[in-house]
Motif scaffolding. Sequence first.
Motif, short mmCIF file in Angstrom:
data_model
loop_
_atom_site.label_atom_id
_atom_site.label_comp_id
_atom_site.label_asym_id
_atom_site.label_seq_id
_atom_site.Cartn_x
_atom_site.Cartn_y
_atom_site.Cartn_z
N UNK A 120 0.87 -1.09 -0.16
CA UNK A 120 0.02 0.14 0.01
C UNK A 120 0.84 1.30 0.09
N UNK A 121 0.55 2.26 -1.14
CA UNK A 121 1.30 3.25 -1.02
C UNK A 121 0.73 4.61 -0.37
N UNK A 122 1.45 5.22 0.20
CA UNK A 122 0.94 6.59 0.68
C UNK A 122 1.04 7.77 -0.30
N UNK A 123 -0.04 8.38 -0.33
CA UNK A 123 -0.10 9.79 -1.35
C UNK A 123 0.81 10.68 -0.53
N UNK A 124 1.52 11.33 -1.60
CA UNK A 124 2.32 12.69 -1.03
C UNK A 124 1.40 13.65 -0.64
N UNK A 125 1.66 14.55 0.30
CA UNK A 125 0.76 15.65 0.64
C UNK A 125 0.78 16.65 -0.52
N UNK A 126 1.93 16.92 -1.16
CA UNK A 126 1.98 17.74 -2.35
C UNK A 126 3.02 16.98 -3.10
N UNK A 127 2.39 16.78 -4.56
CA UNK A 127 3.20 16.23 -5.52
C UNK A 127 3.10 17.11 -6.80
N UNK A 128 3.86 18.24 -6.72
CA UNK A 128 3.82 18.93 -7.98
C UNK A 128 5.05 18.79 -9.01
N UNK A 129 4.52 18.55 -10.44
CA UNK A 129 5.70 18.14 -11.28
C UNK A 129 5.48 19.13 -12.48
N UNK A 130 6.81 19.57 -12.78
CA UNK A 130 6.85 20.47 -14.01
C UNK A 130 6.07 21.68 -14.16
N UNK A 131 5.75 22.43 -13.13
CA UNK A 131 4.84 23.32 -12.95
C UNK A 131 5.56 24.72 -13.78
N UNK A 132 4.66 25.15 -14.39
CA UNK A 132 5.24 26.47 -15.23
C UNK A 132 3.96 27.42 -15.10
N UNK A 133 4.37 28.74 -14.82
CA UNK A 133 3.40 29.78 -15.06
C UNK A 133 3.94 31.02 -15.46
#
Length: 306
Positions: free
Chosen positions: A1-14
């Motif tokens: 069983x895997x635990x989801x990351x609290x925050x998983x931000x990948x490749x964000x661009x703004x």
Amino acid sequence: MTTDLAVDAVGLTKRFGSLVAVDDISVQVAPGEVYGVLGPNGAGKTTFLRMLFGLIRPDAGTIRVFGRSWEKHGIATLDGVAGFIESPKFYPYLTGRQNLKGLALLDGGDARGRLEEVLEIVDLTQRADDKVGGYSYGMRQRLGVAASLLRDPRLLVLDEPANGLDPAGIRDMRALVKRLAGSGLTVLLSSHHMDEVEEICDNVTIMRRGEVAFHGTIADLRSMAPDPGYALATTDDPRAVALAGAHPAVTVVRGEGGLTVTGPQAAVSAYVGTLVAAGVGLLSFTPTRTPLEALFFMLTDEGVAA
């Protein structure tokens, strides 16, 4: 069983027109940790947090919060998340308790039942019935944390919580974050002061002009830090410079403001011992910047490559 990351931000661009505010950054925050996002003003920290809260949408990349995304789950993405962007706002003509009651009514659930508990957590019980207009800036920041805790969050997001505080306020905010982290709450905070996060964060991302300049643990950061520096004033500066020749690991530079000494702490201590033994009086010996502060400025300086 895997635990989801609290925050998983990948490749964000703004982008905002021709300005790239956030440029292909990735941030992963594990449940239960205290994570710091650091950088000077304009580095992109607040833009990243605004994307996390869904206030603005990224032009590229993905954000998941405990496994949920804005694209698939909408506002439910923020279940278990609380915090504030920039400074929290309250009605100044209402008391702290009245402001919290109003927010609890809006939030629903068992938020009202947590009101006294959160006031105690942030040390505002004694001032809860005073009007917020009479609160210091630090008290308003702590009331903002109390408002966030009403939701009994799993993730608390704080945007520069110590910004604008006096030394006592910074100390109180740092102690509060430590207590919250000790309870097992996941904390993500932004700051432009290295010393604000050095003692409380497990991992940090340092940003510069929207890009990642460093990613890793505080221990990794310390291993990269330069030797500490000290401002030294003596009764005989020329002799102090000459005596440095016996300590090759120490660099002593003479300037208009006196001497600047750099080197490993043990070597600097040995050099100071030599000065004392030689009868050179020490008028002052003051740290210039901590090693981590020096590294922070090196990583975020406009003229230094990331």
